[in-house]
Design a protein around this motif. Structure first.
Motif, PDB file in Angstrom:
ATOM      1  N   LEU A 188      42.907 -15.419  16.809  1.00 54.52           N
ATOM      2  CA  LEU A 188      41.614 -14.739  16.848  1.00 54.52           C
ATOM      3  C   LEU A 188      40.591 -15.715  16.294  1.00 54.52           C
ATOM      4  CD1 LEU A 188      40.001 -12.189  17.414  1.00 54.52           C
ATOM      5  CD2 LEU A 188      40.665 -11.325  15.177  1.00 54.52           C
ATOM      6  N   GLY A 189      39.632 -16.107  17.145  1.00 55.77           N
ATOM      7  CA  GLY A 189      38.639 -17.116  16.739  1.00 55.77           C
ATOM      8  C   GLY A 189      37.634 -16.533  15.767  1.00 55.77           C
ATOM      9  N   GLU A 190      36.728 -17.413  15.305  1.00 57.06           N
ATOM     10  CA  GLU A 190      35.640 -16.973  14.425  1.00 57.06           C
ATOM     11  C   GLU A 190      34.729 -16.033  15.199  1.00 57.06           C
ATOM     12  OE1 GLU A 190      34.625 -17.983  11.177  1.00 57.06           O
ATOM     13  OE2 GLU A 190      36.748 -18.549  11.119  1.00 57.06           O
ATOM     14  N   ILE A 191      34.229 -15.013  14.534  1.00 54.86           N
ATOM     15  CA  ILE A 191      33.233 -14.147  15.172  1.00 54.86           C
ATOM     16  C   ILE A 191      31.926 -14.929  15.253  1.00 54.86           C
ATOM     17  CG2 ILE A 191      31.888 -12.024  14.885  1.00 54.86           C
ATOM     18  CD1 ILE A 191      34.673 -11.076  15.031  1.00 54.86           C
ATOM     19  N   ASP A 192      31.318 -14.978  16.421  1.00 54.18           N
ATOM     20  CA  ASP A 192      30.013 -15.623  16.573  1.00 54.18           C
ATOM     21  C   ASP A 192      28.950 -14.535  16.422  1.00 54.18           C
ATOM     22  OD1 ASP A 192      27.653 -16.745  17.457  1.00 54.18           O
ATOM     23  OD2 ASP A 192      28.636 -17.997  18.982  1.00 54.18           O
ATOM     24  N   SER A 195      45.397 -14.988  29.233  1.00 57.05           N
ATOM     25  CA  SER A 195      45.839 -15.648  27.996  1.00 57.05           C
ATOM     26  C   SER A 195      44.796 -15.546  26.894  1.00 57.05           C
ATOM     27  CB  SER A 195      46.196 -17.107  28.275  1.00 57.05           C
ATOM     28  OG  SER A 195      45.191 -17.720  29.056  1.00 57.05           O
ATOM     29  N   ARG A 196      43.511 -15.662  27.240  1.00 63.78           N
ATOM     30  CA  ARG A 196      42.453 -15.542  26.216  1.00 63.78           C
ATOM     31  C   ARG A 196      41.263 -14.811  26.815  1.00 63.78           C
ATOM     32  NH1 ARG A 196      40.917 -21.058  23.516  1.00 63.78           N
ATOM     33  NH2 ARG A 196      40.979 -21.864  25.651  1.00 63.78           N
ATOM     34  N   LEU A 197      40.475 -14.214  25.933  1.00 63.51           N
ATOM     35  CA  LEU A 197      39.287 -13.486  26.405  1.00 63.51           C
ATOM     36  C   LEU A 197      38.110 -13.782  25.489  1.00 63.51           C
ATOM     37  CD1 LEU A 197      41.812 -11.058  26.044  1.00 63.51           C
ATOM     38  CD2 LEU A 197      40.366 -10.200  27.865  1.00 63.51           C
ATOM     39  N   ARG A 198      36.929 -13.922  26.108  1.00 65.85           N
ATOM     40  CA  ARG A 198      35.710 -13.906  25.294  1.00 65.85           C
ATOM     41  C   ARG A 198      35.167 -12.484  25.380  1.00 65.85           C
ATOM     42  NH1 ARG A 198      33.270 -17.804  23.246  1.00 65.85           N
ATOM     43  NH2 ARG A 198      33.890 -19.381  24.760  1.00 65.85           N
ATOM     44  N   LEU A 199      35.036 -11.840  24.224  1.00 61.05           N
ATOM     45  CA  LEU A 199      34.692 -10.421  24.210  1.00 61.05           C
ATOM     46  C   LEU A 199      33.366 -10.180  23.500  1.00 61.05           C
ATOM     47  CD1 LEU A 199      38.252  -9.077  23.367  1.00 61.05           C
ATOM     48  CD2 LEU A 199      37.057  -8.863  25.552  1.00 61.05           C
ATOM     49  N   ASP A 204      29.822 -12.370  19.922  1.00 61.16           N
ATOM     50  CA  ASP A 204      31.078 -12.337  20.671  1.00 61.16           C
ATOM     51  C   ASP A 204      32.184 -13.048  19.915  1.00 61.16           C
ATOM     52  OD1 ASP A 204      30.864 -15.075  21.156  1.00 61.16           O
ATOM     53  OD2 ASP A 204      30.128 -14.843  23.195  1.00 61.16           O
ATOM     54  N   VAL A 205      33.380 -13.025  20.487  1.00 64.43           N
ATOM     55  CA  VAL A 205      34.528 -13.650  19.840  1.00 64.43           C
ATOM     56  C   VAL A 205      35.515 -14.091  20.921  1.00 64.43           C
ATOM     57  CG1 VAL A 205      35.801 -11.455  19.596  1.00 64.43           C
ATOM     58  CG2 VAL A 205      36.283 -13.318  18.004  1.00 64.43           C
ATOM     59  N   LEU A 206      36.227 -15.184  20.627  1.00 68.10           N
ATOM     60  CA  LEU A 206      37.271 -15.656  21.535  1.00 68.10           C
ATOM     61  C   LEU A 206      38.608 -15.192  20.961  1.00 68.10           C
ATOM     62  CD1 LEU A 206      37.804 -17.424  24.021  1.00 68.10           C
ATOM     63  CD2 LEU A 206      37.953 -19.397  22.494  1.00 68.10           C
ATOM     64  N   ALA A 207      39.366 -14.428  21.748  1.00 65.52           N
ATOM     65  CA  ALA A 207      40.593 -13.831  21.211  1.00 65.52           C
ATOM     66  C   ALA A 207      41.760 -14.075  22.153  1.00 65.52           C
ATOM     67  CB  ALA A 207      40.397 -12.321  21.020  1.00 65.52           C
ATOM     68  N   GLY A 208      42.939 -14.290  21.570  1.00 63.56           N
ATOM     69  CA  GLY A 208      44.158 -14.397  22.358  1.00 63.56           C
ATOM     70  C   GLY A 208      44.523 -13.037  22.934  1.00 63.56           C
ATOM     71  N   ALA A 209      45.210 -13.056  24.078  1.00 65.17           N
ATOM     72  CA  ALA A 209      45.548 -11.801  24.766  1.00 65.17           C
ATOM     73  C   ALA A 209      46.443 -10.905  23.925  1.00 65.17           C
ATOM     74  CB  ALA A 209      46.247 -12.122  26.090  1.00 65.17           C
ATOM     75  N   GLY A 210      47.189 -11.489  22.964  1.00 67.59           N
ATOM     76  CA  GLY A 210      48.127 -10.685  22.187  1.00 67.59           C
ATOM     77  C   GLY A 210      47.546 -10.100  20.912  1.00 67.59           C
ATOM     78  N   VAL A 211      46.261 -10.351  20.644  1.00 66.96           N
ATOM     79  CA  VAL A 211      45.631  -9.779  19.439  1.00 66.96           C
ATOM     80  C   VAL A 211      45.537  -8.260  19.625  1.00 66.96           C
ATOM     81  CG1 VAL A 211      43.466  -9.667  18.129  1.00 66.96           C
ATOM     82  CG2 VAL A 211      44.310 -11.880  18.972  1.00 66.96           C
ATOM     83  N   THR A 212      45.894  -7.509  18.574  1.00 67.09           N
ATOM     84  CA  THR A 212      45.806  -6.050  18.725  1.00 67.09           C
ATOM     85  C   THR A 212      44.350  -5.597  18.553  1.00 67.09           C
ATOM     86  OG1 THR A 212      46.157  -5.623  16.381  1.00 67.09           O
ATOM     87  CG2 THR A 212      48.132  -5.662  17.795  1.00 67.09           C
ATOM     88  N   LEU A 213      44.068  -4.449  19.144  1.00 69.24           N
ATOM     89  CA  LEU A 213      42.725  -3.874  19.033  1.00 69.24           C
ATOM     90  C   LEU A 213      42.375  -3.638  17.566  1.00 69.24           C
ATOM     91  CD1 LEU A 213      40.197  -2.471  20.084  1.00 69.24           C
ATOM     92  CD2 LEU A 213      41.555  -0.415  20.476  1.00 69.24           C
TER      93      LEU A 213
END
Ligand code: FAD
Length: 449
Positions: free
Chosen positions: A96-100, A206-210, A105-114
């Motif tokens: 789980l990347g740093e929150i911008d 694999s990853r998402l920018r959310l 937004d944030v860059l997160a791996g697909a396996g990070v839980t909600l």
């Protein structure tokens, strides 16, 4: 096991991340409702995009089908393998990347839980726009793959509205990268949007920018009891129009183990939630009580613990239905104008085929989204019960899948709300991106023959 594919996969991800123990495989092969079962050939757990790409390239070369699996909370058997298929667990893609906070937004791996994303966002004064009761297990990749909805769709939309970019791996191992940092990006086909809701059939995310939204300091929750569906719908429409800070309007049909917080028993309850910069308690109470036909009784909570108790009243439905038996779940949506007709007809339709069945309905009323849960359906009545519920929905101009996806549970009814040309276009996309048909080949499209 001396299978050459397994040996190659162990080289890619390490021996500990290729699972073959039958007891362990059984847990990955059973869905959350226990209705769907499959014995996976093996489970493989890549630890990053490069490993995921290499795993897919190997499985593609060997022609072994894989079922992507995140938290395994699908309610339609979407992540359950058929015999001979492997499970591709994305749980280790959990960076789980740093929150911008500037971009929101944030860059997160697909396996990070909600739940993990929610907690991290809150620590920065932000929030994620989608929330579901399965938050502790459901992963961001699974939520994107199903275009999950949940309790705040009214305010923030579904998962697709939160996805600013996606990185995904195609069946042959090639990596699509749509993680542009620019706030606007109109460069060709919107592949990220296409992958949202594709149920693991077109690529593995694999990853998402959310996107993240501000976390309003004030929140209020109200539970209101109604005598009739017409009164309930009129109040929901009134509150929605009167209160722009409304976040949720959840339909509660039957209380489930949690003490009823209102005096008297009402056949129908709605749970409202509002959030904003100013205190919400009075605003919400006023909006609910000023409705043309106010509820029979209502309670409003401004403090966290009482709000949590009211939400538990709604959120425990899925769990308590599961504890009472193996449910047949119909997550459907009908136009609001047809909701009363649907509610009047759905139970008699089910009972015509399964007289002893127990029907428990709840949902997200502002979107006309009902979760019809049926317990006690004999095997021989399964098809007729599904036909009756989904046929009714289609006849009323609704959708046979509002937010959970098609999975295995509804694939034979896709034609009810998707015409042949749509299904042909979807099949063409599948063939173009996954010509060998190794990505979750059993879901979404009707079983052959
Ligand atoms: C108690 C409870 C409450 C729920 N409430 C809601 C609700 O309010 N709204 C709602 O929409 N859903 C709800 N769900 C359903 C479920 O939680 C969601 O569908 C969720 O999005 C699934 O996430 P997951 O990580 O568990 O995915 P899984 O169950 O593991 O997989 C779901 C689908 O996505 C695919 N998939 C998983 N990860 C990936 C990936 N990285 N790339 C490509 N494909 C992938 C799988 O192959 C499968 O088709 C609820 C479930 C439970 C148990």
């Amino acid at each position: 096991v001396s299978d050459p594919l397994l040996a190659r996969l162990r080289d890619v991800v390490g021996a500990a991340q290729v699972l073959t123990d039958p007891d362990v495989l059984a847990t990955y092969g059973t869905d959350w409702t226990r209705r769907f079962h499959g014995a996976p050939r093996f489970v493989v757990r890549p630890g990053g995009t490069a490993e995921l790409a290499a795993v897919l390239a190997e499985c593609h070369a060997a022609g072994v089908p894989v079922v992507p699996q995140g938290g395994n909370t699908s309610l339609v058997g979407g992540a359950t393998p058929a015999a001979g298929e492997a499970v591709l667990s994305l749980a280790r893609l959990d960076d789980l990347g740093e929150i911008d906070v500037v971009a929101g937004d944030v860059l997160a791996g697909a396996g990070v839980t909600l739940a993990r994303l929610q907690e991290t966002a809150r620590a920065h004064g932000l929030r994620f726009g989608v929330d579901l009761a399965s938050r502790d297990s459901a992963t961001l990749g699974g939520m994107a793959a199903t275009n999950a909805g949940g309790i705040h769709v009214l305010r923030h939309g579904m998962m697709r509205a939160q996805v600013a970019g996606i990185e995904a791996v195609l069946a042959d191992g090639s990596v699509l990268s749509r993680l542009s940092l620019a706030g606007k990006d109109n460069t060709g086909y919107d592949l990220a949007s296409l992958l949202v809701g594709s149920e693991g059939t077109l690529a593995v995310i694999s990853r998402l920018r959310l996107r993240l939204v501000p976390d309003p300091p004030h929140r209020a929750v109200a539970l209101a009891g109604f005598a009739t569906l017409a009164d309930l719908l009129a109040t929901v429409a009134h509150v929605r129009d009167a209160l722009p800070s409304l976040e949720a309007a959840a339909l509660v049909r039957e209380h489930t183990g949690v003490g009823a917080p209102l005096q008297g028993d009402w056949p129908l309850y709605v749970l409202f939630e509002a959030a904003g910069r100013e205190p919400q308690e009075l605003l919400l109470a006023e909006a609910v009580l000023d409705a043309p036909v106010p509820p029979g009784d209502a309670v409003v909570a401004a403090d966290g613990p009482t709000q949590a108790r009211l939400w538990a009243y709604r959120e425990r439905h899925t769990e308590s239905v599961n504890a009472a038996g193996v449910p047949h779940k119909f997550d459907v949506a009908v136009p609001l104008g047809a909701l009363a007709e649907f509610v009047a007809k759905v139970e008699p339709g089910i009972r015509a085929h399964a007289p002893a069945a127990r029907v428990i309905t709840f949902g997200h009323v502002a979107e006309g989204n009902l979760h019809v849960n049926v317990l006690g359906v004999p095997d021989e009545a399964e098809h007729a019960v599904a036909e009756s519920v989904l046929g009714l929905v289609a006849g009323l101009g609704g959708s046979i899948s509002a937010e959970h996806g098609i999975g295995l549970a509804k694939r034979d009814w896709l034609h009810l709300t998707r015409p042949p040309a749509d299904i042909a276009a979807m099949r063409a996309l599948k063939a173009a991106l996954d010509g060998r048909g190794i990505l979750n080949p059993n879901v979404l499209f009707p079983a052959p023959g």
